[in-house]
Design a protein around this motif. Structure first.
Motif, short mmCIF file in Angstrom:
data_model
loop_
_atom_site.label_atom_id
_atom_site.label_comp_id
_atom_site.label_asym_id
_atom_site.label_seq_id
_atom_site.Cartn_x
_atom_site.Cartn_y
_atom_site.Cartn_z
N TRP A 8 45.85 44.61 43.82
CA TRP A 8 44.71 44.76 42.78
C TRP A 8 44.50 46.40 43.23
O TRP A 8 44.29 46.99 44.43
N GLU A 40 35.49 46.23 33.33
CA GLU A 40 34.89 44.72 33.80
C GLU A 40 36.09 43.70 33.75
O GLU A 40 36.03 43.01 34.63
N MET A 41 37.11 43.90 32.88
CA MET A 41 38.23 42.88 32.98
C MET A 41 39.12 43.33 34.39
O MET A 41 39.39 42.38 34.94
N ASN A 42 39.09 44.58 34.65
CA ASN A 42 40.01 44.93 35.76
C ASN A 42 39.15 44.36 36.96
O ASN A 42 39.68 43.69 37.97
N SER A 43 37.78 44.21 37.05
CA SER A 43 36.90 43.77 38.07
C SER A 43 37.08 42.00 38.21
O SER A 43 37.23 41.53 39.21
N ASP A 44 37.09 41.69 36.97
CA ASP A 44 37.36 40.17 37.00
C ASP A 44 38.61 39.69 37.49
O ASP A 44 38.94 38.72 37.99
N GLN A 45 39.75 40.55 37.37
CA GLN A 45 41.16 40.21 37.96
C GLN A 45 40.92 40.24 39.60
O GLN A 45 41.75 39.64 40.09
N ASP A 47 38.48 39.07 41.02
CA ASP A 47 37.92 37.88 41.36
C ASP A 47 39.18 36.88 41.20
O ASP A 47 39.39 35.60 42.18
N ASP A 48 39.99 36.82 40.48
CA ASP A 48 41.27 36.02 40.28
C ASP A 48 42.04 36.18 41.54
O ASP A 48 42.47 35.15 42.14
#
Length: 182
Positions: A8, A40-45, A47-48
């Motif tokens: 990441w 935001e979506m990159n940050s969510d990744q 968490d994944d």
């Protein structure tokens, strides 16, 4: 970029790489809103990835740091007592950008950029059966800035093998590679 397998990163995000999908999926948003959503979506990744790497080890993880500070480079270390690989995927508060990856030797690493420079982190787990006196000697050598790769590998092992099982990555067995070269 990294010399290995990327887990990441939030460094060097380029909206042009996301543009086509973002415009197709979110046509009602302005470009500015889509760029914010990209971050935001990159940050969510991330968490994944923490969920993917919820791997409990039997020993604490040693983080060996080559720190880029305002007064030059310094070596340091800390331990992640939990021994869980997911806990490696957190940055200190003053870090602007982070890139976690497994290098070609199977070592988990992070390049963490901040206002003074870049911290380069190496994550290793203590080997089972290693004595506290061996760990203390390694820490002393790290503190004094004289630890060698041999000192580190004598007491710790890489994390890439466990991470590779999650993502389907293979890393050369160092011992076999050395013996084949002889």
């Amino acid at each position: 970029m990294t010399d290995g397998h990327l887990i990441w990163s939030n460094y060097d995000l380029d909206y042009e790489d996301w543009r086509e999908d973002m415009e197709e999926d979110y046509p009602a948003l302005t470009e500015e809103q889509r760029i914010a959503l990209m971050y935001e979506m990159n940050s969510d990744q991330l968490d994944d990835e923490r969920i993917n790497l919820n791997i409990q080890l039997s020993r604490p993880i040693l983080v060996i740091a080559n720190l880029g500070l305002w007064h030059g480079r310094r070596v340091g270390y800390k331990e992640i007592e939990s021994g869980n690989i997911r806990d490696c995927l957190y940055s200190e508060r003053d870090i602007d950008y982070s890139t976690w990856y497994v290098d070609k030797l199977g070592d988990l690493r992070c390049d963490a950029v901040h206002h003074d420079g870049t911290n380069r982190l190496l994550y290793r787990v203590y080997k089972d059966g290693v004595r506290e006196s061996q760990i203390d000697l390694l820490k002393e050598k790290l503190y004094r800035g004289i630890a060698t790769r041999a000192d580190i590998t004598r007491v710790t092992r890489r994390l890439g093998d466990e991470i590779g099982k999650v993502y389907g990555w293979d890393f050369p067995n160092r011992r076999k590679t050395v013996s084949m070269e002889r």
